[in-house]
Design an enzyme around this catalytic site. Structure first.
Site, PDB file in Angstrom:
ATOM      1  N   ILE A  14      45.345  37.002  34.816  1.00  0.00           N
ATOM      2  CA  ILE A  14      44.369  37.176  35.738  1.00  0.00           C
ATOM      3  C   ILE A  14      43.793  36.043  36.610  1.00  0.00           C
ATOM      4  O   ILE A  14      42.922  36.326  37.641  1.00  0.00           O
ATOM      5  CB  ILE A  14      42.955  37.615  34.916  1.00  0.00           C
ATOM      6  CG1 ILE A  14      42.605  36.521  33.937  1.00  0.00           C
ATOM      7  CG2 ILE A  14      43.193  38.857  34.315  1.00  0.00           C
ATOM      8  CD1 ILE A  14      41.261  36.739  33.113  1.00  0.00           C
ATOM      9  N   GLY A  15      44.617  35.011  36.479  1.00  0.00           N
ATOM     10  CA  GLY A  15      44.303  34.166  37.707  1.00  0.00           C
ATOM     11  C   GLY A  15      45.174  32.602  37.200  1.00  0.00           C
ATOM     12  O   GLY A  15      45.687  32.613  36.076  1.00  0.00           O
ATOM     13  N   GLY A  17      45.265  28.596  38.473  1.00  0.00           N
ATOM     14  CA  GLY A  17      44.605  27.371  39.317  1.00  0.00           C
ATOM     15  C   GLY A  17      45.359  26.055  39.036  1.00  0.00           C
ATOM     16  O   GLY A  17      46.345  25.851  38.183  1.00  0.00           O
ATOM     17  N   SER A  18      44.885  24.901  39.320  1.00  0.00           N
ATOM     18  CA  SER A  18      45.482  23.598  39.351  1.00  0.00           C
ATOM     19  C   SER A  18      45.726  23.329  37.765  1.00  0.00           C
ATOM     20  O   SER A  18      46.567  22.670  37.506  1.00  0.00           O
ATOM     21  CB  SER A  18      44.678  22.711  39.770  1.00  0.00           C
ATOM     22  OG  SER A  18      43.455  22.676  39.702  1.00  0.00           O
ATOM     23  N   GLY A  20      46.191  25.499  35.253  1.00  0.00           N
ATOM     24  CA  GLY A  20      47.135  26.340  34.374  1.00  0.00           C
ATOM     25  C   GLY A  20      46.742  27.651  34.761  1.00  0.00           C
ATOM     26  O   GLY A  20      46.809  28.005  36.113  1.00  0.00           O
ATOM     27  N   LYS A  21      46.852  28.480  33.742  1.00  0.00           N
ATOM     28  CA  LYS A  21      46.194  29.852  34.118  1.00  0.00           C
ATOM     29  C   LYS A  21      45.423  30.556  33.148  1.00  0.00           C
ATOM     30  O   LYS A  21      45.253  30.071  32.122  1.00  0.00           O
ATOM     31  CB  LYS A  21      47.582  30.846  33.959  1.00  0.00           C
ATOM     32  CG  LYS A  21      48.320  30.832  32.688  1.00  0.00           C
ATOM     33  CD  LYS A  21      49.615  31.577  32.709  1.00  0.00           C
ATOM     34  CE  LYS A  21      50.535  31.578  31.486  1.00  0.00           C
ATOM     35  NZ  LYS A  21      51.423  32.191  31.569  1.00  0.00           N
ATOM     36  N   ALA A  22      44.974  31.580  33.727  1.00  0.00           N
ATOM     37  CA  ALA A  22      44.136  32.519  32.536  1.00  0.00           C
ATOM     38  C   ALA A  22      44.554  33.774  32.273  1.00  0.00           C
ATOM     39  O   ALA A  22      45.241  34.412  33.447  1.00  0.00           O
ATOM     40  CB  ALA A  22      42.784  32.621  33.585  1.00  0.00           C
ATOM     41  N   LYS A  36      42.011  30.887  28.717  1.00  0.00           N
ATOM     42  CA  LYS A  36      42.429  30.121  29.643  1.00  0.00           C
ATOM     43  C   LYS A  36      43.531  29.096  29.110  1.00  0.00           C
ATOM     44  O   LYS A  36      43.104  28.362  28.068  1.00  0.00           O
ATOM     45  CB  LYS A  36      41.317  28.986  30.015  1.00  0.00           C
ATOM     46  CG  LYS A  36      40.536  29.606  31.228  1.00  0.00           C
ATOM     47  CD  LYS A  36      39.252  28.736  31.648  1.00  0.00           C
ATOM     48  CE  LYS A  36      39.601  28.031  33.150  1.00  0.00           C
ATOM     49  NZ  LYS A  36      38.150  27.358  33.743  1.00  0.00           N
ATOM     50  N   ASP A 134      29.223  23.620  39.216  1.00  0.00           N
ATOM     51  CA  ASP A 134      30.096  24.579  40.224  1.00  0.00           C
ATOM     52  C   ASP A 134      29.731  25.954  40.222  1.00  0.00           C
ATOM     53  O   ASP A 134      30.476  26.953  40.016  1.00  0.00           O
ATOM     54  CB  ASP A 134      31.775  24.508  39.687  1.00  0.00           C
ATOM     55  CG  ASP A 134      32.652  24.847  40.639  1.00  0.00           C
ATOM     56  OD1 ASP A 134      32.415  24.948  41.592  1.00  0.00           O
ATOM     57  OD2 ASP A 134      33.838  25.132  40.160  1.00  0.00           O
TER      58      ASP A 134
HETATM   59  P1  ADP Z   1      39.104  28.509  37.925  1.00  0.00           P
HETATM   60  O1  ADP Z   1      37.876  28.825  38.827  1.00  0.00           O
HETATM   61  O2  ADP Z   1      39.069  27.004  37.607  1.00  0.00           O
HETATM   62  O3  ADP Z   1      40.309  29.074  38.064  1.00  0.00           O
HETATM   63  P2  ADP Z   1      37.745  30.230  35.874  1.00  0.00           P
HETATM   64  O4  ADP Z   1      37.528  30.007  34.522  1.00  0.00           O
HETATM   65  O5  ADP Z   1      36.641  30.219  36.702  1.00  0.00           O
HETATM   66  O6  ADP Z   1      38.540  28.919  36.296  1.00  0.00           O
HETATM   67  O7  ADP Z   1      38.665  31.496  36.346  1.00  0.00           O
HETATM   68  C1  ADP Z   1      39.804  31.479  35.962  1.00  0.00           C
HETATM   69  C2  ADP Z   1      40.140  32.898  36.002  1.00  0.00           C
HETATM   70  O8  ADP Z   1      39.889  33.932  35.168  1.00  0.00           O
HETATM   71  C3  ADP Z   1      39.797  33.655  37.587  1.00  0.00           C
HETATM   72  O9  ADP Z   1      40.523  34.600  38.176  1.00  0.00           O
HETATM   73  C4  ADP Z   1      38.459  34.333  37.039  1.00  0.00           C
HETATM   74  O10 ADP Z   1      37.747  35.283  37.721  1.00  0.00           O
HETATM   75  C5  ADP Z   1      38.760  34.940  35.512  1.00  0.00           C
HETATM   76  N1  ADP Z   1      37.845  34.580  34.488  1.00  0.00           N
HETATM   77  C6  ADP Z   1      37.229  33.445  34.168  1.00  0.00           C
HETATM   78  N2  ADP Z   1      36.353  33.625  32.968  1.00  0.00           N
HETATM   79  C7  ADP Z   1      36.399  35.052  32.716  1.00  0.00           C
HETATM   80  C8  ADP Z   1      35.567  35.732  32.077  1.00  0.00           C
HETATM   81  N3  ADP Z   1      34.876  35.232  30.797  1.00  0.00           N
HETATM   82  N4  ADP Z   1      35.714  37.276  32.417  1.00  0.00           N
HETATM   83  C9  ADP Z   1      36.569  37.620  33.354  1.00  0.00           C
HETATM   84  N5  ADP Z   1      37.381  36.932  34.139  1.00  0.00           N
HETATM   85  C10 ADP Z   1      37.375  35.645  33.958  1.00  0.00           C
END
Ligand code: ADP
Ligand code: MG
Length: 272
Positions: A14-15, A17-18, A20-22, A36, A134
């Protein structure tokens, strides 16, 4: 699908960043979570500290309007995995963009509801001496029922109880506050400023301060006129936004003071 670890099965990325990944995962009961995965091996000591900090902060928080933490563990020796509840309604940033693209606006009711939820969560954080640092629409997640959840505690800080400000300065905040522009410490009222930016964004469907360079952005934030909400919103909401975006940080209301405003009190009573 491949089994990740600890009984979680990966659904999709789902995403990234610097850090790693989610990924979206599910447990044996098919309940969805966000995992994460933070690669600690390529991190410098400061980044490693930030990652461990996120876990420490997140695991200590339990609130209806904060993303709930489930567990964390090291996997494959170098990866830190943080498992938290999945907010299945996307984030506020996406919702704002979709609303703008559809040529629509958010009703005052809708905005006040989200604002109240965010203020309740922020009061809880600030009472625990946690600065989020943030807050932005991308870090405010939504459930399927459109309830708000504050997430992404990557650069949050737990302050020493007697010291009301963070000694370290922030990395790259999205909503730079005037005091940060002036290289003063990040404080509780800097989170309040960020909340004001979110409120403005909800009402106007764009950020309050925008510029093509950091220099002109800083100029606008520190010297430009205070952005105001359109007349289509109530005087109470417009005043509140102006107060949250007060250039002088000591003049901004605390989370507790926001919750005492009649507009918000009315909403809290409706929520019960
Ligand atoms: P970062 O902004 O440093 O990449 P985040 O935790 O904000 O870290 O998000 C990483 C990714 O996961 C993003 O795409 C975010 O929209 C998604 N995400 C993070 N936490 C959740 C959550 N609880 N439910 C749904 N999506 C999430
Ligand atoms: Mg984020």
């Amino acid at each position: 699908s491949t089994t990740s670890s600890r009984g979680y099965t990966k659904i999709k990325d789902i995403g990234s960043g610097s850090y790693g990944k989610a990924i979206l995962v599910q447990d044996k009961e098919s309940k969805l979570y966000v995992m994460k995965i933070i690669d600690m091996s390529r991190m410098d000591p400061k980044q490693r500290k930030d990652a461990i900090n996120e876990v420490r902060v997140l695991s200590s928080l339990k609130h209806p309007y904060i993303v709930s933490y489930r567990e964390s563990y090291m996997s494959e020796g170098r990866n830190l995995a943080i498992v938290m509840d999945y907010a299945d309604g996307g984030d506020l940033h996406q919702r704002i963009q979709r609303t703008r693209q559809a040529g629509k606006v958010f009703s005052e009711e809708r905005i006040v509801r989200w604002l109240t939820e965010a203020a309740l969560a922020l009061k809880y954080l600030h009472d625990k001496h946690v600065l989020h640092r943030d807050l932005k629409s991308q870090n405010l997640f939504l459930t399927a029922q459109d309830r708000l959840r504050i997430g992404d505690f990557g650069i949050s800080r737990v302050l020493e109880s007697t010291v009301a400000f963070a000694k370290t300065t922030i990395g790259t905040p999205y909503y730079l506050s005037p005091e940060i522009c002036l290289e003063k410490p990040y404080t509780f009222s800097s989170d309040i400023w960020a909340l004001g930016c979110v409120l403005y964004e909800l009402a106007c469907l764009r950020v309050p301060f925008d510029a093509t360079s950091l220099q002109s952005l800083v100029q606008k934030i520190t010297r430009g006129p205070t952005p105001v909400l359109p007349n289509s919103y109530s005087p109470d909401l417009r005043h509140l936004c102006g107060d949250l975006l007060h250039r002088e940080q000591t003049q901004r209301p605390s989370a507790q003071e926001i919750l005492q405003r009649p507009l918000i009190q009315y909403e809290i009573r409706r929520m019960l």
